[in-house]
Write a protein that holds these residues in place. Sequence first.
Motif, PDB file in Angstrom:
ATOM      1  N   LEU A  47       0.813  -1.212   0.000  1.00  0.00           N
ATOM      2  CA  LEU A  47       0.000   0.000   0.000  1.00  0.00           C
ATOM      3  C   LEU A  47       0.849   1.266   0.000  1.00  0.00           C
ATOM      4  CD1 LEU A  47      -2.788  -0.990   2.556  1.00  0.00           C
ATOM      5  CD2 LEU A  47      -3.076  -0.644   0.102  1.00  0.00           C
ATOM      6  N   GLY A  48       2.112   1.123   0.367  1.00  0.00           N
ATOM      7  CA  GLY A  48       2.993   2.285   0.416  1.00  0.00           C
ATOM      8  C   GLY A  48       2.924   3.051   1.715  1.00  0.00           C
ATOM      9  N   ALA A  49       2.551   2.369   2.798  1.00  0.00           N
ATOM     10  CA  ALA A  49       2.552   3.027   4.105  1.00  0.00           C
ATOM     11  C   ALA A  49       3.973   3.441   4.472  1.00  0.00           C
ATOM     12  CB  ALA A  49       1.981   2.089   5.169  1.00  0.00           C
ATOM     13  N   ASP A  50       4.113   4.590   5.080  1.00  0.00           N
ATOM     14  CA  ASP A  50       5.445   5.081   5.453  1.00  0.00           C
ATOM     15  C   ASP A  50       5.933   4.444   6.749  1.00  0.00           C
ATOM     16  OD1 ASP A  50       5.449   7.002   3.263  1.00  0.00           O
ATOM     17  OD2 ASP A  50       3.898   8.017   4.430  1.00  0.00           O
ATOM     18  N   ILE A  51       5.001   4.073   7.617  1.00  0.00           N
ATOM     19  CA  ILE A  51       5.294   3.320   8.835  1.00  0.00           C
ATOM     20  C   ILE A  51       4.181   2.292   8.994  1.00  0.00           C
ATOM     21  CG2 ILE A  51       5.698   3.416  11.331  1.00  0.00           C
ATOM     22  CD1 ILE A  51       6.317   6.405  10.997  1.00  0.00           C
ATOM     23  N   ILE A  52       4.555   1.043   9.281  1.00  0.00           N
ATOM     24  CA  ILE A  52       3.592  -0.035   9.421  1.00  0.00           C
ATOM     25  C   ILE A  52       3.556  -0.459  10.885  1.00  0.00           C
ATOM     26  CG2 ILE A  52       2.967  -2.368   8.685  1.00  0.00           C
ATOM     27  CD1 ILE A  52       4.823  -1.850   6.203  1.00  0.00           C
ATOM     28  N   ALA A  53       2.356  -0.594  11.442  1.00  0.00           N
ATOM     29  CA  ALA A  53       2.211  -1.028  12.831  1.00  0.00           C
ATOM     30  C   ALA A  53       1.332  -2.267  12.876  1.00  0.00           C
ATOM     31  CB  ALA A  53       1.610   0.078  13.694  1.00  0.00           C
ATOM     32  N   VAL A  54       1.840  -3.331  13.493  1.00  0.00           N
ATOM     33  CA  VAL A  54       1.103  -4.591  13.590  1.00  0.00           C
ATOM     34  C   VAL A  54       1.329  -5.207  14.966  1.00  0.00           C
ATOM     35  CG1 VAL A  54       1.230  -5.101  11.109  1.00  0.00           C
ATOM     36  CG2 VAL A  54       3.032  -5.914  12.641  1.00  0.00           C
ATOM     37  N   PRO A  55       0.435  -6.103  15.395  1.00  0.00           N
ATOM     38  CA  PRO A  55       0.692  -6.840  16.633  1.00  0.00           C
ATOM     39  C   PRO A  55       1.822  -7.847  16.424  1.00  0.00           C
ATOM     40  CG  PRO A  55      -1.638  -6.921  16.010  1.00  0.00           C
ATOM     41  CD  PRO A  55      -0.882  -6.412  14.833  1.00  0.00           C
TER      42      PRO A  55
END
Length: 261
Positions: A171-179
Amino acid sequence: MIGMYRRRERLLSTENNSKPVIVSFEQSRMDGGFTSSVSASACVDTISKHPLNSLLVSGGFARTYGLTFPSSLPLVVQLSLASKHAVPSWNRTVVCSVLEALRSGADAVALQLAIGNEYEEKMLLDFGSISEEAHSYGLPVLLSIYAKGDRIVQEYDRALIADSIMLGSELGADIIAVPYSGHPESFAQAITEASAPVLLTGTHGAATFDGYCTSVENGLACGADGVIVPFQILPKDKQIESLERIQSIAKLPEESKEDDV
């Protein structure tokens, strides 16, 4: 795009030889657990007594309390929200524009994406339009991805978490946050292949603060670039001490220095 990269670097950089610890103050969260309500004033008081890397808040919180925090503290403004009584509880709606976030002092904007349900398409479309607008102003976009819905059997499944990281990259997210998935090998591999920094969020089913800290420690050991800490999980009578504990977990190992010859 230079402004976006500069802001992202500022958001994730630290001066205390540790990975970034970002505190999130939101009364409604996707990851479940630790649902006790806390006051905004308690968050303001705690943050003012403990140096942080960044703060993730809603637009209303940023407008109300933004001047309370040091100007050097980067603010990430959450654009998609819902009440904790929403049905389904993980459906998020964009309630704040990029321009409003900028007027509130945002250094970055954030969105939440729930995959594996009938609302996924709507949230994907939201990300596409928000990302384009944010980048036009040089703002990085932090995307928190969760697996939620009737079709999801185990939201912390290692394949689902790895797919979430891959989706964030696509998707091109600049920062990815996941569990954290709880599976070191697959989690570390997914982080290695990500096109953007990966932050930890969620509790991996932890029912206590000690369990949460263990999950954070294991996830950071896999190569995660930092952690987003929900303010709600901090024990009410030991909030500052608890933040210091998480900060110590995020501490980078000391590099060995060779004696000068």
